[in-house]
Design a protein around this motif. Sequence first.
Motif, PDB file in Angstrom:
ATOM      1  N   PRO B 116       0.829  -1.203   0.000  1.00 42.12           N
ATOM      2  CA  PRO B 116       0.000   0.000   0.000  1.00 42.12           C
ATOM      3  C   PRO B 116       0.865   1.255   0.000  1.00 42.12           C
ATOM      4  N   ALA B 117       0.538   2.197  -0.897  1.00 41.08           N
ATOM      5  CA  ALA B 117       1.300   3.444  -0.944  1.00 41.08           C
ATOM      6  C   ALA B 117       0.831   4.341   0.193  1.00 41.08           C
ATOM      7  N   PRO B 118       1.753   5.021   0.853  1.00 42.84           N
ATOM      8  CA  PRO B 118       1.344   5.909   1.935  1.00 42.84           C
ATOM      9  C   PRO B 118       0.472   7.043   1.404  1.00 42.84           C
ATOM     10  N   SER B 119      -0.501   7.473   2.246  1.00 41.15           N
ATOM     11  CA  SER B 119      -1.475   8.446   1.766  1.00 41.15           C
ATOM     12  C   SER B 119      -0.823   9.785   1.435  1.00 41.15           C
ATOM     13  N   TRP B 120       0.275  10.109   2.116  1.00 42.52           N
ATOM     14  CA  TRP B 120       0.899  11.415   1.859  1.00 42.52           C
ATOM     15  C   TRP B 120       1.597  11.475   0.513  1.00 42.52           C
ATOM     16  N   LEU B 121       1.648  10.351  -0.201  1.00 41.91           N
ATOM     17  CA  LEU B 121       2.246  10.390  -1.532  1.00 41.91           C
ATOM     18  C   LEU B 121       1.183  10.426  -2.631  1.00 41.91           C
ATOM     19  N   VAL B 201       5.378   2.136  -7.678  1.00 45.21           N
ATOM     20  CA  VAL B 201       4.844   2.237  -9.037  1.00 45.21           C
ATOM     21  C   VAL B 201       4.332   0.921  -9.584  1.00 45.21           C
ATOM     22  N   GLY B 202       4.447  -0.171  -8.829  1.00 49.78           N
ATOM     23  CA  GLY B 202       3.943  -1.417  -9.380  1.00 49.78           C
ATOM     24  C   GLY B 202       3.923  -2.520  -8.349  1.00 49.78           C
ATOM     25  N   PRO B 203       3.375  -3.671  -8.727  1.00 51.53           N
ATOM     26  CA  PRO B 203       3.332  -4.804  -7.795  1.00 51.53           C
ATOM     27  C   PRO B 203       4.711  -5.460  -7.645  1.00 51.53           C
ATOM     28  N   VAL B 204       4.817  -6.311  -6.628  1.00 52.01           N
ATOM     29  CA  VAL B 204       6.083  -6.969  -6.321  1.00 52.01           C
ATOM     30  C   VAL B 204       5.941  -8.465  -6.598  1.00 52.01           C
ATOM     31  N   GLY B 205       6.870  -9.022  -7.337  1.00 55.58           N
ATOM     32  CA  GLY B 205       6.830 -10.452  -7.598  1.00 55.58           C
ATOM     33  C   GLY B 205       8.228 -11.033  -7.554  1.00 55.58           C
ATOM     34  N   PRO B 206       8.324 -12.361  -7.546  1.00 57.68           N
ATOM     35  CA  PRO B 206       9.645 -12.990  -7.462  1.00 57.68           C
ATOM     36  C   PRO B 206      10.554 -12.628  -8.633  1.00 57.68           C
ATOM     37  N   ALA B 207       9.983 -12.272  -9.788  1.00 60.59           N
ATOM     38  CA  ALA B 207      10.819 -11.994 -10.960  1.00 60.59           C
ATOM     39  C   ALA B 207      11.068 -10.501 -11.135  1.00 60.59           C
ATOM     40  N   LEU B 208      10.744  -9.704 -10.107  1.00 58.92           N
ATOM     41  CA  LEU B 208      10.865  -8.246 -10.217  1.00 58.92           C
ATOM     42  C   LEU B 208      12.225  -7.811 -10.752  1.00 58.92           C
ATOM     43  N   GLY B 209      13.274  -8.420 -10.191  1.00 55.80           N
ATOM     44  CA  GLY B 209      14.627  -7.985 -10.562  1.00 55.80           C
ATOM     45  C   GLY B 209      14.957  -8.214 -12.020  1.00 55.80           C
ATOM     46  N   THR B 210      14.376  -9.276 -12.606  1.00 55.32           N
ATOM     47  CA  THR B 210      14.753  -9.617 -13.974  1.00 55.32           C
ATOM     48  C   THR B 210      14.304  -8.542 -14.958  1.00 55.32           C
ATOM     49  N   TYR B 211      13.269  -7.740 -14.587  1.00 57.05           N
ATOM     50  CA  TYR B 211      12.819  -6.705 -15.519  1.00 57.05           C
ATOM     51  C   TYR B 211      13.802  -5.542 -15.589  1.00 57.05           C
ATOM     52  N   TYR B 212      14.599  -5.369 -14.549  1.00 55.20           N
ATOM     53  CA  TYR B 212      15.443  -4.183 -14.495  1.00 55.20           C
ATOM     54  C   TYR B 212      16.916  -4.463 -14.710  1.00 55.20           C
ATOM     55  N   ILE B 213      17.323  -5.716 -14.491  1.00 55.75           N
ATOM     56  CA  ILE B 213      18.755  -5.982 -14.452  1.00 55.75           C
ATOM     57  C   ILE B 213      19.417  -5.725 -15.815  1.00 55.75           C
ATOM     58  N   VAL B 214      18.727  -6.119 -16.900  1.00 48.76           N
ATOM     59  CA  VAL B 214      19.338  -5.944 -18.218  1.00 48.76           C
ATOM     60  C   VAL B 214      19.522  -4.455 -18.524  1.00 48.76           C
ATOM     61  N   ASP B 215      18.468  -3.665 -18.262  1.00 44.66           N
ATOM     62  CA  ASP B 215      18.558  -2.227 -18.504  1.00 44.66           C
ATOM     63  C   ASP B 215      19.622  -1.575 -17.633  1.00 44.66           C
ATOM     64  N   ALA B 216      19.722  -2.041 -16.386  1.00 43.03           N
ATOM     65  CA  ALA B 216      20.717  -1.455 -15.495  1.00 43.03           C
ATOM     66  C   ALA B 216      22.124  -1.733 -16.020  1.00 43.03           C
ATOM     67  N   PHE B 217      22.333  -2.913 -16.571  1.00 42.46           N
ATOM     68  CA  PHE B 217      23.642  -3.212 -17.145  1.00 42.46           C
ATOM     69  C   PHE B 217      23.911  -2.343 -18.366  1.00 42.46           C
ATOM     70  N   LEU B 218      22.860  -2.058 -19.124  1.00 38.97           N
ATOM     71  CA  LEU B 218      23.039  -1.176 -20.278  1.00 38.97           C
ATOM     72  C   LEU B 218      23.462   0.220 -19.820  1.00 38.97           C
ATOM     73  N   VAL B 219      22.922   0.663 -18.675  1.00 37.76           N
ATOM     74  CA  VAL B 219      23.335   1.949 -18.118  1.00 37.76           C
ATOM     75  C   VAL B 219      24.835   1.928 -17.834  1.00 37.76           C
ATOM     76  N   VAL B 220      25.292   0.836 -17.255  1.00 34.90           N
ATOM     77  CA  VAL B 220      26.719   0.724 -16.930  1.00 34.90           C
ATOM     78  C   VAL B 220      27.562   0.778 -18.205  1.00 34.90           C
ATOM     79  N   VAL B 221      27.104   0.031 -19.226  1.00 32.68           N
ATOM     80  CA  VAL B 221      27.847  -0.011 -20.482  1.00 32.68           C
ATOM     81  C   VAL B 221      27.897   1.383 -21.120  1.00 32.68           C
ATOM     82  N   ALA B 222      26.747   2.071 -21.125  1.00 31.40           N
ATOM     83  CA  ALA B 222      26.690   3.378 -21.787  1.00 31.40           C
ATOM     84  C   ALA B 222      27.397   4.451 -20.965  1.00 31.40           C
ATOM     85  N   GLY B 223      27.370   4.315 -19.652  1.00 29.83           N
ATOM     86  CA  GLY B 223      27.933   5.356 -18.805  1.00 29.83           C
ATOM     87  C   GLY B 223      29.435   5.241 -18.625  1.00 29.83           C
TER      88      GLY B 223
END
Lengths: 338, 282
Positions: B116-121, B201-223
């Motif tokens: 649950p998101a806090p009401s003040w947000l 911004v979204g629900p939490v699931g066991p595969a949550l990390g897999t959606y971001y890890i590839v993009d995060a590595f691309l950030v490292v490569v580009a940066g």
Amino acid sequence: MIRRNLPFATVAVIVLVAAPLLLEPFRLSLLAKYLCYAIVALGIGLAWGQGGMLTLGQGVFFGLGGYSMAMHLKLTEGGGLPDFMVWSGVEELPALWVPFANPVFALGMAVLGPVAIAAILGTLVFRQRVRGAYFAILTQALAAAMVILLVGQQGLTGGTNGMTNFFDLFGRDLAEDSTQRGLYLVVASVLGVLYLATRQLVNSRYGRLLVAVRDGEDRVRFLGYDPALVKTVTFAASAGMAGLAGALFVPVVGIISPALLGVVPSLELVVAVAVGGRHVLAGAVLGAVVMGYAQTAFSEQFADGWLYLQGALFILVMTLAPKGIIGVAERLRRARTT
Amino acid sequence: MSAFANQLPIGLSIGAVLLLIALGLTFTFGQMGVINMAHGEFIMAGAYTAFLLGDLVPALPVAFLVAGAMGLILERVAIRHFYGRPLDTLLLTWGVSLVLQQLARDLFGAPNVQVPAPSWLAGGVGILPYNRLFIMGLAVAGVVAVWAYLTRTGLGRRTQAVVQNRRLAATSGIDTGRVDMLTFFIGSGLAGVAGVALTLVGPVGPALGTYYIVDAFLVVVAGGLGQLRGAVLAAIGLGLLNSYAEFWSDASLAKVIVLAAIIAFLQVRPQGMFVLRSRALT
């Protein structure tokens, strides 16, 4: 010469003669599936084991081959538009797929499409001396992007479900045992021929150069060779193998979908190569068959346990036996002879 | 026009999350040559920490500690033995990531859970919803903290020394093993914080990390490896490119466009935006 080829000949007799006689059709089909994976693994063994290019996107090339073949099967079945296009409201066959009704074009694209993409990517990446982990990450991103693209373009590709329900292959009924046995023999022969060809390549001057590029790219450059060219050719060859494997996979297994070619399946094949032994080509093939069998055997009994087992197996192999099954076998043999 | 403007906070907050994730990766990759595929599971651990605590604010420090501790254990038990073999660490940590995902599935169940998101947000100013602003604020705080750590503390300066030249640093008496441990702890902890941010911004699931890890590595490569400035610019750029590519074409083409853009960028700067200059050959 004879001595050197004896192990290969023995395996060839077992696979080509004994297996079709002894195994029931269902098991033989499963073995054909593992052998398809072994063709991809052979390419990984060449690119990674010999060339040091860790490619985490072989699923993309496998998929291109698979979708080319699947589309050909759909288009030659008759009855107008492929079923999945009707379901997603497509009324006319998209121009992209029209030439795939021709078997030569479809098979050609299954191999040349991946070769072309790998050649372009390889040229762009290796020329700029982007290598090692950077290359691995880029290929992995390619696999991730490919899956999202396939899922999103539902009218073109069948979306998440991919394509399934194939009935004939070049006029033969796919459900017949004899067709499946014939397919098995084709897959096994293709693997055998590719294995011999790749081994020949590795033992040639070119293969020496490839290993030299793996171990000291800059030194090779100083000697006047072009490492980027050597790597691009190898990467393209491994992509072509994956594409061909995908094209064979579709009639054998009867389905192609994004879940079969994403980040995870691509990595699983790399894992298989490592488990078998990446430093020799036979290790790659062995690893793919062993891991394929293990996955079937374990997930038949406990589906969830497989992931634990796969993860644990992988951690153990990387820490204790980085040269895989072949490495362990070599060490045992050496221990016995001395 | 408003739809166009609405993409801005989305892109910026994606960039902010990617930045929090990539900060850890760029240093573990740049400093130790470790490609940590299990980094995505530290995000997931952070997100589940928020789920268990049920409240955002206390979850932030706890998630930092939980994910940091996981990273520390991973480094000490396994990765330590693999320094100098980056491709092997990639495969090893992938095995770890598989096990952790399955563990999460067994502990919390396969279906996604909602925090649950806090009401003040709730609500926002203009086109900027508060929850996305909060995520951006977290990323800014994270960058400032990492920057202050690297430039203003002795340990941080030692970290920089190890990133620049490990052997010289070791010869000068820096305990590189300790620096490695600490870098891993902080980097993994930041991934945990990113996980808490993602619950907004979204629900939490066991595969949550897999959606971001590839993009995060691309950030490292580009940066560029181990580059704070590079990570910031690349993360914001990638976040914006992602959301606008989705806006102009469609979601399925966006990733292809982003990847093509990065490969094109590498033609100009093969080692990323910022490069550690040295006379070494490789």
